[in-house]
Design a protein around this motif. Structure first.
Motif, short mmCIF file in Angstrom:
data_model
loop_
_atom_site.label_atom_id
_atom_site.label_comp_id
_atom_site.label_asym_id
_atom_site.label_seq_id
_atom_site.Cartn_x
_atom_site.Cartn_y
_atom_site.Cartn_z
N ALA A 125 47.71 -11.86 -74.62
CA ALA A 125 49.12 -12.08 -74.99
C ALA A 125 49.27 -13.50 -75.53
CB ALA A 125 50.00 -11.89 -73.76
N ASP A 127 51.37 -15.98 -76.06
CA ASP A 127 52.68 -16.57 -75.75
C ASP A 127 52.65 -18.05 -76.12
OD1 ASP A 127 53.85 -14.22 -74.73
OD2 ASP A 127 52.77 -14.50 -72.86
N GLU A 158 48.22 -9.39 -78.77
CA GLU A 158 49.68 -9.29 -78.69
C GLU A 158 50.34 -10.49 -79.34
OE1 GLU A 158 51.41 -8.87 -74.68
OE2 GLU A 158 52.95 -10.29 -75.31
N ASP A 204 55.34 -7.77 -79.13
CA ASP A 204 56.18 -7.77 -77.92
C ASP A 204 57.60 -8.16 -78.31
OD1 ASP A 204 57.17 -7.71 -75.42
OD2 ASP A 204 56.03 -9.40 -74.64
N LYS A 235 60.48 -7.12 -77.03
CA LYS A 235 61.46 -7.16 -75.92
C LYS A 235 62.85 -6.71 -76.40
CE LYS A 235 59.31 -9.99 -72.42
NZ LYS A 235 58.10 -10.50 -73.01
N HIS A 287 55.19 -4.75 -65.33
CA HIS A 287 55.19 -6.18 -65.70
C HIS A 287 56.08 -7.03 -64.80
CE1 HIS A 287 56.22 -9.19 -69.20
NE2 HIS A 287 55.42 -9.73 -68.28
N GLN A 295 56.83 -14.64 -61.57
CA GLN A 295 55.48 -14.89 -61.04
C GLN A 295 55.43 -16.19 -60.24
OE1 GLN A 295 52.65 -15.14 -64.29
NE2 GLN A 295 53.62 -13.38 -65.26
N GLY A 325 50.62 -12.59 -64.90
CA GLY A 325 49.80 -13.62 -64.26
C GLY A 325 48.43 -13.13 -63.83
N GLY A 358 47.89 -13.23 -70.40
CA GLY A 358 48.36 -14.35 -71.20
C GLY A 358 47.76 -15.65 -70.70
N SER A 359 48.51 -16.29 -69.79
CA SER A 359 48.19 -17.66 -69.38
C SER A 359 46.72 -17.91 -69.03
CB SER A 359 49.07 -18.02 -68.18
OG SER A 359 48.72 -19.26 -67.70
O1 LIG Z 1 55.34 -10.80 -71.78
C1 LIG Z 1 55.03 -11.79 -71.17
C2 LIG Z 1 56.05 -12.63 -70.50
O2 LIG Z 1 57.31 -12.06 -70.54
C3 LIG Z 1 53.57 -12.19 -71.09
O3 LIG Z 1 52.99 -11.95 -72.32
C4 LIG Z 1 52.84 -11.40 -70.01
O4 LIG Z 1 53.46 -11.68 -68.77
C5 LIG Z 1 51.36 -11.80 -69.95
O5 LIG Z 1 51.21 -13.17 -69.74
P1 LIG Z 1 50.78 -13.80 -68.31
O6 LIG Z 1 49.39 -13.31 -68.03
O7 LIG Z 1 50.85 -15.28 -68.53
O8 LIG Z 1 51.78 -13.29 -67.31
#
Ligand SMILES: O=C(CO)[C@H](O)[C@H](O)COP(=O)(O)O
Length: 435
Positions: free
Chosen positions: A7, A9, A32, A61, A63, A136, A142, A168, A188-189
């Motif tokens: 992801a 972000d 993503e 994404d 949303k 999610h 998180q 997360g 993502g992170s």
């Molecule tokens: O859609 C998201 C936040 O709304 C992020 O892309 C998703 O949560 C994945 O990232 P992470 O692993 O940092 O949580």
């Protein structure tokens, strides 16, 4: 086969493309365009990803909460293969989005972020005909300790659709998610803020694949991971990050004024035993030492910064007891003796004259130290940049946020190391406030 989706972000498009390339090298299957990237760059982000990765599945994404058809159409026409919208949207929005997805040949993922009854909503969405459900927990939730795994374990038993999971995830939790039945692991992170993106993606790949290839493993596999307590996790993170990282995570709150280290290089991470004393009276500070356990920090407010209420004998006693450190809004003395001991000390002043032991003041009450309120058991982190106090009620969230700040900085440092300037990495000119 379980798929891995990175992801992005990130708000800077060039960085996003670079990170995507590294993540693909490490084994990411889907890419993503994260919501922040789409908000920053619009549909151009999807076009650029399509151009750079013609063979990969690109997810937008969006949303989406309203205007389902047009938002799916835009993403599809820009090159997305999968479009993600919100489960919170009305059924009519979902149906419009589905109609558009069919028309433009893309798949629709619906995101259960912040849904109160996710199992029931997931059933409704499957009945409406969505292709994928994303279990999610969003980034801000998180930080308060929420994980998507509990929701996943319930939903994966109930519904008949492809399931993605996000929130997360790291290698251990990605593996748990696969054991619970996830088909797509969204990360993502852990990947994008790593100073070695390819290796981090590989770690996820390895965790997921090693579980998939082990025969007979499923949701009852008995795979277990060592669980740290929340307190241990807070200590681990605070030991790793710096006081500036924590100050950033607290939006500049929490930093004490006028108190600095006496011995550079010595760090304190601990929980406060607070003391208020008057005019150099050193009885309560010394009595407090006997109340301390491992990982406790004595934090003292003394009304007189020119009269020491701490010196060599107190330091020796505290060091013998294993106290984590001392923070004093006031003065200490006997530098020649205390510098030989390993106790970290942060103080406002050093003077030769001391007060007397009268017993004025209090132990373990609310105090103000360096301009910050400190309550007993609050977390204290002190290093060469200064001292921050983190209220105990918010400590887990602040620790998680400080860790994110630290990870982002590590990643940016790595890009600067590779020859970029700080302003180009952060696209400073683009993000200056417009007049
Ligand atoms: O859609 C998201 C936040 O709304 C992020 O892309 C998703 O949560 C994945 O990232 P992470 O692993 O940092 O949580």
């Amino acid at each position: 086969m379980v798929l891995i989706q990175v992801a992005l972000d990130i708000i800077e498009l060039d960085r996003a493309l670079l990170i995507a390339k590294e993540a693909v090298l490490g084994g990411a299957d889907w890419i993503e365009a994260g919501t922040p990237l789409i908000k920053s760059e619009g549909m151009n982000a999807i076009r650029k990803l399509r151009e750079a990765f013609p063979q990969k599945t690109i997810l937008a994404d969006m949303k989406t909460m309203d205007a389902g058809a047009i938002e799916v159409e835009m993403a599809a026409k820009s090159g997305a293969d999968v479009v993600a919208i919100l489960a919170r949207a009305d059924d009519v929005v979902i149906s419009e989005a589905l109609r558009s997805a069919k028309k433009y040949g893309v798949r629709l993922m619906v995101d259960l972020i912040s849904i109160d009854e996710p199992e029931a909503r997931a059933q409704e969405l499957v009945a409406l005909g969505v292709d994928l459900i994303n279990v999610h927990v969003g980034i801000d939730r998180q930080m308060t300790g929420k994980s998507p795994l509990e929701m996943l374990s319930k939903i994966s038993r109930e519904i008949d659709a492809e399931i993605a999971v996000a929130g997360g995830l790291k290698p251990e939790t990605a593996q748990e998610a696969v054991a619970m039945g996830a088909d797509i692991v969204i990360v993502g992170s852990y990947i994008i803020h790593s100073d070695n993106v390819a290796q981090s993606a590989k770690n996820i790949r390895h965790a997921v694949d090693s579980l998939c290839s082990a025969s007979g493993l499923g949701s009852d596999s008995g795979v277990s991971f060592s669980q740290k307590s929340q307190e241990e996790e807070i200590f681990d993170i605070f030991r790793r990050v710096s006081s500036p990282n924590i100050s950033d995570a607290m939006h500049r709150k929490g930093a004490m004024c006028g108190i600095s280290t006496l011995f550079p290089g010595r760090k304190i991470v601990g929980r406060a035993v607070t003391v208020r004393t008057l005019g150099g009276d050193w009885a309560k500070p010394v009595e407090a030492i006997d109340l301390c356990g491992k990982n406790d920090v004595i934090v003292i407010f003394n009304s007189d910064r020119n009269m020491a209420m701490w010196g060599g004998l107190a330091t020796k006693t505290a060091a013998n007891r294993g106290v984590a450190g001392l923070v004093v809004d006031g003065a200490v003395r006997d530098m020649d003796e205390i510098k030989k001991l390993s106790l970290p000390i942060f103080a406002a002043n050093v003077v030769p004259n001391a007060g007397d032991p009268k017993g004025l003041g209090e132990i373990n009450c609310e105090i103000t130290c360096g301009g910050q309120i400190v309550n007993p058991r609050d977390f204290i982190v002190a290093d060469d940049s200064g001292v921050v106090v983190v209220p105990k009620e918010k400590a887990y969230e602040i620790a998680r946020r400080a860790e994110e700040v630290w990870k982002k900085e590590q990643r940016i440092l790595d890009e600067i190391d590779k020859g970029q300037s700080m302003s180009s990495v952060l696209e400073l000119l683009k993000w200056e406030k417009q007049k």
